[in-house]
Write an enzyme that holds these catalytic residues in place. Structure first.
Site, PDB file in Angstrom:
ATOM      1  N   ASP A 194       0.580  -1.069   0.008  1.00 47.05           N
ATOM      2  CA  ASP A 194       0.031   0.005  -0.140  1.00 47.05           C
ATOM      3  C   ASP A 194       0.987   1.183   0.147  1.00 47.05           C
ATOM      4  O   ASP A 194       2.149   1.114   0.430  1.00 47.05           O
ATOM      5  CB  ASP A 194      -1.009   0.009   1.298  1.00 47.05           C
ATOM      6  CG  ASP A 194      -1.796   1.360   1.366  1.00 47.05           C
ATOM      7  OD1 ASP A 194      -2.521   1.431   0.408  1.00 47.05           O
ATOM      8  OD2 ASP A 194      -1.642   1.924   2.388  1.00 47.05           O
ATOM      9  N   LEU A 195       0.279   2.512  -0.433  1.00 42.98           N
ATOM     10  CA  LEU A 195       1.104   3.608  -0.414  1.00 42.98           C
ATOM     11  C   LEU A 195       0.800   4.753   0.642  1.00 42.98           C
ATOM     12  O   LEU A 195       1.605   4.850   1.651  1.00 42.98           O
ATOM     13  CB  LEU A 195       1.066   4.148  -1.723  1.00 42.98           C
ATOM     14  CG  LEU A 195       1.442   3.150  -2.943  1.00 42.98           C
ATOM     15  CD1 LEU A 195       1.218   4.238  -4.433  1.00 42.98           C
ATOM     16  CD2 LEU A 195       3.052   3.060  -2.919  1.00 42.98           C
ATOM     17  N   ASP A 196      -0.237   4.981   0.379  1.00 43.05           N
ATOM     18  CA  ASP A 196      -0.803   6.258   1.455  1.00 43.05           C
ATOM     19  C   ASP A 196      -0.946   5.652   2.874  1.00 43.05           C
ATOM     20  O   ASP A 196      -1.658   4.446   3.346  1.00 43.05           O
ATOM     21  CB  ASP A 196      -2.120   6.867   1.162  1.00 43.05           C
ATOM     22  CG  ASP A 196      -2.320   7.699  -0.176  1.00 43.05           C
ATOM     23  OD1 ASP A 196      -1.082   8.090  -0.455  1.00 43.05           O
ATOM     24  OD2 ASP A 196      -3.286   7.559  -0.774  1.00 43.05           O
TER      25      ASP A 196
ATOM     26  N   ASP B 276      -1.478  -0.359   5.940  1.00 47.69           N
ATOM     27  CA  ASP B 276      -1.781   0.100   7.242  1.00 47.69           C
ATOM     28  C   ASP B 276      -3.139  -0.047   7.531  1.00 47.69           C
ATOM     29  O   ASP B 276      -3.535   0.024   8.626  1.00 47.69           O
ATOM     30  CB  ASP B 276      -1.415   1.604   7.356  1.00 47.69           C
ATOM     31  CG  ASP B 276      -2.331   2.506   6.341  1.00 47.69           C
ATOM     32  OD1 ASP B 276      -3.306   3.128   6.995  1.00 47.69           O
ATOM     33  OD2 ASP B 276      -2.336   2.308   5.079  1.00 47.69           O
TER      34      ASP B 276
END
Length: 243
Positions: free
Chosen positions: A11-13, A180
């Site tokens: 995941d990024l954000d 997250d």
């Protein structure tokens, strides 16, 4: 815990960088652009009105829930139309917003950890957001970036995880998904058959979140990507698993 890891999806954000500062920066950039180039729209749509319109989009256009770019462009066209400005301004306005959206500030551990992970296994970005790794400068560390917009469905839909595994040429059971969000990342990846790592970063006071689900738990839980890189080094000490 030890298990084979042939590839990692990330995941990024709020996993590699905090998303809230980037969105705040993007909203400010959009507001500044509107003040300069479309003052009528700026007056009609201050920040709070734009925020409410964003919520309205979620209610009225659920078919765009996976496509934040389409949502934002539709919002801008509606804003210009209702203010009596040229809807063609939507594209340069979006460009100003998106450029600032990609001005992310990485967590302190992220860059070094990503380099260490990429030296071990192939990495792929798997995000519901629309940040661009090429613009941000991280694409050399990743095999590919697969977004919900391109795939046509967002996490936790199993299809996006399976599509990533297919592109990595790995069975889901040998791919570790890292993120997250407890629902979209951990539960989604688990139900798609991947191994899971929950990145549970402490807040400003040093407190960590409690795991909220009873039926499923992540395979791994770490406070940082650096801790994940340490685990991979310890479990798979050979120089590289990606050859």
């Amino acid at each position: 815990m030890q298990f084979p890891v042939r590839a990692i999806t990330l995941d990024l954000d709020d996993t590699i960088w905090p998303v809230a500062p980037a969105i705040a920066r993007a909203e400010k950039a959009l507001g500044d652009w509107l003040d300069r180039h479309a003052p009528r729209t700026a007056a009609r749509w201050p920040f709070e009105a734009r925020r409410q319109l964003r919520q309205q989009v979620d209610r009225e256009r659920p078919h765009l829930a996976h496509d934040m770019t389409a949502q934002r462009r539709w919002m801008l066209e509606r804003m210009f139309e209702q203010a009596g400005d040229d809807v063609a301004l939507a594209q340069p306005a979006y460009d100003a917003y998106f450029a600032a959206r990609c001005e992310v500030e990485h967590y302190d551990d992220s860059l070094d950890a990503l380099q260490r992970l990429a030296a071990k296994v192939p990495l792929a970005a798997l995000s519901n957001g629309n940040a661009c790794l090429r613009t941000i400068g991280l694409m050399p560390l990743f095999r590919f970036q697969l977004g919900a917009r391109e795939h046509g469905a967002a996490k936790p839909d199993a299809g996006i995880f399976h599509a990533a595994c297919a592109r990595l040429d790995c069975p889901p059971s040998q791919v570790l998904h890292v993120g997250d969000d407890t629902r979209t990342d951990v539960l989604g990846a688990h139900r798609a058959g991947l191994r899971t790592c929950w990145i549970n970063r402490p807040d400003a006071s040093g407190a960590s979140r409690r795991w909220p689900h009873t039926e499923i738990r992540p395979d791994l839980t770490f406070p940082t990507l650096a801790a994940l890189a340490d685990w991979l080094d310890a479990v798979h000490p050979q120089e590289s698993l990606s050859a």
